[in-house]
Design an enzyme around this catalytic site. Structure first.
Site, PDB file in Angstrom:
ATOM      1  N   CYS A  22      39.337  41.479  48.356  1.00 56.20           N
ATOM      2  CA  CYS A  22      40.660  40.853  48.341  1.00 56.20           C
ATOM      3  C   CYS A  22      40.665  39.736  49.389  1.00 56.20           C
ATOM      4  O   CYS A  22      39.626  39.431  49.976  1.00 56.20           O
ATOM      5  CB  CYS A  22      41.772  41.879  48.573  1.00 56.20           C
ATOM      6  SG  CYS A  22      41.831  42.613  50.215  1.00 56.20           S
TER       7      CYS A  22
ATOM      8  N   ARG B 275      44.396  45.944  50.250  1.00 57.53           N
ATOM      9  CA  ARG B 275      43.990  46.392  48.923  1.00 57.53           C
ATOM     10  C   ARG B 275      42.531  46.802  48.823  1.00 57.53           C
ATOM     11  O   ARG B 275      42.216  47.870  48.293  1.00 57.53           O
ATOM     12  CB  ARG B 275      44.262  45.306  47.877  1.00 57.53           C
ATOM     13  CG  ARG B 275      45.720  45.000  47.679  1.00 57.53           C
ATOM     14  CD  ARG B 275      45.917  43.796  46.810  1.00 57.53           C
ATOM     15  NE  ARG B 275      45.440  42.601  47.502  1.00 57.53           N
ATOM     16  CZ  ARG B 275      45.359  41.404  46.946  1.00 57.53           C
ATOM     17  NH1 ARG B 275      45.687  41.235  45.680  1.00 57.53           N
ATOM     18  NH2 ARG B 275      44.944  40.377  47.637  1.00 57.53           N
TER      19      ARG B 275
ATOM     20  N   ASP C  54      49.546  42.064  46.311  1.00 59.59           N
ATOM     21  CA  ASP C  54      49.187  42.280  47.712  1.00 59.59           C
ATOM     22  C   ASP C  54      50.343  42.934  48.468  1.00 59.59           C
ATOM     23  O   ASP C  54      51.389  42.314  48.670  1.00 59.59           O
ATOM     24  CB  ASP C  54      48.828  40.940  48.354  1.00 59.59           C
ATOM     25  CG  ASP C  54      48.167  41.089  49.703  1.00 59.59           C
ATOM     26  OD1 ASP C  54      48.293  42.164  50.329  1.00 59.59           O
ATOM     27  OD2 ASP C  54      47.517  40.121  50.137  1.00 59.59           O
TER      28      ASP C  54
END
Length: 140
Positions: free
Chosen positions: A8, A14, A113
């Site tokens: 990410c 994440r 996110d």
């Protein structure tokens, strides 16, 4: 043993969540996580992600720090899994030509996110399902 890296933007929310959720599901795959940027380089896992681990009793490395993706990672890992479509685009832009086929999206929707949304529980539920789907795929 297959090697995968979840990727990410910052590697604090994440991708480490996916890393440790997947590790909780299997020990038959080598699993790590990385960032497409160096914005969070060296920073620990976000407190919201740590809270998810504690709530759901998921073992994690409290010393885990954000690691930017390197060129060598494209050769080390069998799968580089972008957590959203922008991460996938960034990975494809960064990937050497002979490693483009190793880049995959985490799922079709993309994982929002939680750094920006604050929705860590929703992120966890999506990642839990996605990791199970990846595990099924990898077993084929």
């Amino acid at each position: 043993m297959k090697k995968i890296a979840f990727v990410c933007l910052g590697n604090i929310c994440r991708s480490p969540m996916a890393e440790f959720v997947m590790k909780s599901l299997t020990d038959q795959v080598h699993i790590e996580s990385r960032a497409t940027s160096n914005w969070e380089h060296g920073n620990p896992i976000h407190r919201g992600t740590r809270q998810i681990f504690q709530t759901h009793h998921i073992a994690y490395d409290a010393n885990k720090r954000s690691i930017p993706l390197s060129r060598a990672d494209f050769y080390e890992f069998d799968y580089l899994i972008g957590m959203d479509q922008q991460n996938v685009r960034d990975l494809l832009e960064m990937a050497p030509a002979d490693c483009q086929s190793k880049v995959f999206p985490f799922d079709q929707e993309g994982v929002p996110d939680p750094y920006y949304t604050g929705r860590f529980e929703a992120t966890y539920l999506q990642i839990q399902k996605g990791c199970q789907d990846w595990l099924h795929f990898l077993k084929k």
